[in-house]
Write a protein that holds these residues in place. Structure first.
Motif, mmCIF file in Angstrom:
data_model
loop_
_atom_site.group_PDB
_atom_site.id
_atom_site.type_symbol
_atom_site.label_atom_id
_atom_site.label_comp_id
_atom_site.label_asym_id
_atom_site.label_seq_id
_atom_site.Cartn_x
_atom_site.Cartn_y
_atom_site.Cartn_z
ATOM 1 N N ILE A 22 0.720 -0.997 -0.141
ATOM 2 C CA ILE A 22 -0.131 -0.090 0.129
ATOM 3 C C ILE A 22 1.033 1.378 0.149
ATOM 4 N N ASP A 23 1.724 1.286 0.781
ATOM 5 C CA ASP A 23 2.946 2.371 0.768
ATOM 6 C C ASP A 23 3.557 2.677 -0.693
ATOM 7 N N GLU A 24 3.840 1.633 -1.467
ATOM 8 C CA GLU A 24 4.268 1.906 -2.869
ATOM 9 C C GLU A 24 3.208 2.338 -3.695
ATOM 10 N N VAL A 25 2.035 1.890 -3.518
ATOM 11 C CA VAL A 25 0.979 2.615 -4.402
ATOM 12 C C VAL A 25 0.809 3.866 -3.960
ATOM 13 N N LEU A 26 0.643 4.288 -2.714
ATOM 14 C CA LEU A 26 0.335 5.480 -2.073
ATOM 15 C C LEU A 26 1.380 6.490 -2.672
ATOM 16 N N SER A 27 2.750 6.253 -2.924
ATOM 17 C CA SER A 27 3.822 6.992 -3.136
ATOM 18 C C SER A 27 3.645 7.343 -4.705
ATOM 19 N N GLU A 28 3.356 6.280 -5.371
ATOM 20 C CA GLU A 28 3.032 6.538 -6.963
ATOM 21 C C GLU A 28 1.845 7.810 -7.106
ATOM 22 N N LEU A 29 0.995 7.676 -6.095
ATOM 23 C CA LEU A 29 -0.231 8.702 -6.596
ATOM 24 C C LEU A 29 0.187 10.031 -5.839
ATOM 25 N N ARG A 30 1.126 10.264 -5.342
ATOM 26 C CA ARG A 30 1.598 11.563 -4.761
ATOM 27 C C ARG A 30 2.517 12.331 -5.729
#
Length: 70
Positions: free
Chosen positions: A62-70
């Motif tokens: 989830i952290d990897e996904v969220l970092s891509e969305l920022r």
């Protein structure tokens, strides 16, 4: 609008009548909804099976996904 006829045992027909009444809809509305939901469920199942077949096994946290969305 097309008309369709469904044949079923009397006991099943009574169950359908009672359920439609309980839901506050006509038998036609209930049948239409149930039929279209079945078609949608089958389509969704086919899409799931295809996604599983195409799965590469790669996963993201989830952290990897969220970092891509920022």
């Amino acid at each position: 609008m097309a008309t369709m006829t469904i044949r079923m045992p009397d006991e099943d027909a009574e169950l359908v009548r009672r359920f439609a009444s309980f839901e506050g809809v006509t038998i036609s509305a209930f049948a239409r909804s149930a039929i279209l939901e079945k078609i949608e469920d089958t389509h969704d199942l086919q899409a799931l099976r295809q996604a599983i077949a195409d799965d590469s096994g790669e996963r993201f946290s989830i952290d990897e996904v969220l970092s891509e969305l920022r």
